[in-house]
Design an enzyme around this catalytic site. Structure first.
Site, short mmCIF file in Angstrom:
data_model
loop_
_atom_site.label_atom_id
_atom_site.label_comp_id
_atom_site.label_asym_id
_atom_site.label_seq_id
_atom_site.Cartn_x
_atom_site.Cartn_y
_atom_site.Cartn_z
N GLY A 45 -65.10 -11.16 -72.77
CA GLY A 45 -66.11 -10.38 -72.03
C GLY A 45 -66.74 -11.08 -70.85
N ASN A 103 -65.88 -10.67 -67.72
CA ASN A 103 -66.08 -9.61 -66.70
C ASN A 103 -67.23 -8.70 -67.09
OD1 ASN A 103 -64.13 -9.63 -64.34
ND2 ASN A 103 -62.78 -10.08 -66.09
N ARG A 149 -52.45 6.63 -81.67
CA ARG A 149 -53.30 6.51 -80.48
C ARG A 149 -54.22 7.71 -80.27
NH1 ARG A 149 -51.92 2.03 -77.20
NH2 ARG A 149 -49.87 1.38 -77.88
N MET A 204 -57.44 -4.35 -73.99
CA MET A 204 -56.01 -4.58 -74.05
C MET A 204 -55.28 -3.53 -74.89
SD MET A 204 -56.11 -6.98 -71.95
CE MET A 204 -54.72 -8.08 -71.79
N ARG A 205 -55.69 -2.28 -74.79
CA ARG A 205 -54.97 -1.17 -75.42
C ARG A 205 -54.50 -0.24 -74.34
NH1 ARG A 205 -52.92 -1.70 -79.98
NH2 ARG A 205 -52.83 0.53 -80.39
N LEU A 265 -53.86 3.28 -72.86
CA LEU A 265 -54.50 4.57 -73.09
C LEU A 265 -53.49 5.67 -72.77
CD1 LEU A 265 -57.90 3.60 -71.48
CD2 LEU A 265 -57.51 4.08 -73.92
N ASN A 300 -60.34 -0.07 -64.00
CA ASN A 300 -59.78 -1.23 -64.70
C ASN A 300 -59.76 -2.43 -63.76
OD1 ASN A 300 -58.29 -2.65 -66.79
ND2 ASN A 300 -56.46 -2.39 -65.53
N HIS A 327 -57.47 -5.99 -63.20
CA HIS A 327 -56.23 -6.65 -63.58
C HIS A 327 -56.10 -7.95 -62.77
CE1 HIS A 327 -52.20 -7.14 -65.10
NE2 HIS A 327 -51.81 -7.41 -63.87
N ASP A 352 -51.55 -0.53 -65.63
CA ASP A 352 -51.98 -1.32 -64.46
C ASP A 352 -51.57 -0.66 -63.14
OD1 ASP A 352 -53.14 -3.28 -66.10
OD2 ASP A 352 -51.23 -4.30 -66.36
C1 GAR Z 1 -59.34 -10.66 -67.34
O1 GAR Z 1 -58.65 -11.66 -66.64
C2 GAR Z 1 -58.83 -9.28 -66.98
O2 GAR Z 1 -58.47 -9.16 -65.63
C3 GAR Z 1 -57.62 -9.17 -67.88
O3 GAR Z 1 -58.04 -9.71 -69.10
C4 GAR Z 1 -59.02 -10.72 -68.84
C5 GAR Z 1 -60.25 -10.42 -69.68
O4 GAR Z 1 -61.18 -11.47 -69.59
N1 GAR Z 1 -57.17 -7.81 -68.01
C6 GAR Z 1 -55.89 -7.46 -68.07
O5 GAR Z 1 -54.96 -8.25 -68.09
C7 GAR Z 1 -55.62 -5.96 -68.11
N2 GAR Z 1 -54.24 -5.66 -67.87
P1 GAR Z 1 -62.69 -11.24 -69.98
O6 GAR Z 1 -62.70 -10.66 -71.40
O7 GAR Z 1 -63.30 -12.60 -69.94
O8 GAR Z 1 -63.29 -10.30 -68.99
#
Ligand code: GAR
Length: 216
Positions: free
Chosen positions: A14, A16, A67, A92-93, A95, A109, A111, A147
């Site tokens: 978490g 972000n 799902r 990371m699921r 949708l 989102n 990425h 993505d």
């Molecule tokens: C982040 O780097 C985000 O961009 C990536 O997971 C990480 C989560 O970190 N997301 C993906 O790869 C989605 N395809 P966080 O939990 O510290 O925010």
């Protein structure tokens, strides 16, 4: 103007989410986080949200037969929170198309690559193997394909000599923490318009400067 109500969906640490929480502390930030939902009970981000006084909820996808059943409960929880926008922050699921369509242009989102390059997992390893000179992150409206979707904000960082996946990931993550709050602010303040597969941003400025790596 009323702040847009936002639900944030997470699966992990978490960071972000934390960047969004910190940004939303500013009184003039156009969005407020009203709910954080994790699909993994151990997600570290749940504690960050609770520390910030935000209502949290865990909806463990493993407890559902498929799902659509998981997403029906997820959708109901988001709607019950009154959220108008949904941010995926390390959620990371995958949708389904029907969930994505129900939240079309209200589902965002982040990425850790410059999409459409390197969608999916192991983005940094693949970027290093490809020898790209720039990496970065993308904040985009979500479409059914993984993505993909209209791009709101991208932030680029150089790939430096001696980088390994950890070093590159850390540099990109720092960029993510600036790009996501900016993207959410643009959407929440009504400055983005989606047309076809692209986003236009009202009144944005961009420095027309060359980024070159290796430096000339
Ligand atoms: C982040 O780097 C985000 O961009 C990536 O997971 C990480 C989560 O970190 N997301 C993906 O790869 C989605 N395809 P966080 O939990 O510290 O925010």
């Amino acid at each position: 103007m009323a702040r847009k109500r936002v639900a944030v969906l997470i699966s992990g640490r978490g960071s972000n989410l934390q960047a969004l929480i910190d940004a939303a502390r500013a009184p003039d930030y156009p969005a407020e986080i009203v709910r954080v939902i994790a699909n993994v009970p151990e997600a570290g981000g749940l504690a960050r949200a609770a520390d910030a006084g935000i209502a949290v909820e865990t909806i463990d996808h493993r407890k559902f037969p498929n799902r659509p059943a998981f997403e029906a409960v997820l959708d109901a929880a988001i709607r019950a929170s009154g959220a108008e926008l949904v941010c995926l922050a390390g959620f990371m699921r995958l949708l389904t198309a029907s969930f994505v369509e129900a939240w079309r242009d209200r589902l965002i989102n982040i990425h850790p690559s410059l999409l459409p390059a390197f969608p999916g997992l192991d983005t940094h390893g693949r970027a290093l193997a490809a020898g790209v000179r720039f990496a970065g992150c993308t904040v985009h409206f979500v479409r059914a394909e993984m993505d993909s979707g209209p791009i709101i904000v991208q932030a680029a960082v150089p790939v430096l000599p001696g980088d390994d996946e950890q070093r590159l990931a850390a540099r990109v993550l720092a960029a993510e923490h600036r790009a996501y709050p900016l993207a959410l602010a643009l959407v929440a303040s009504g400055r983005t318009r989606v047309s076809g597969g692209t986003v236009s941003v009202d009144g944005h400025t961009t420095a027309d400067s060359l980024l070159i790596n290796p430096a000339a």
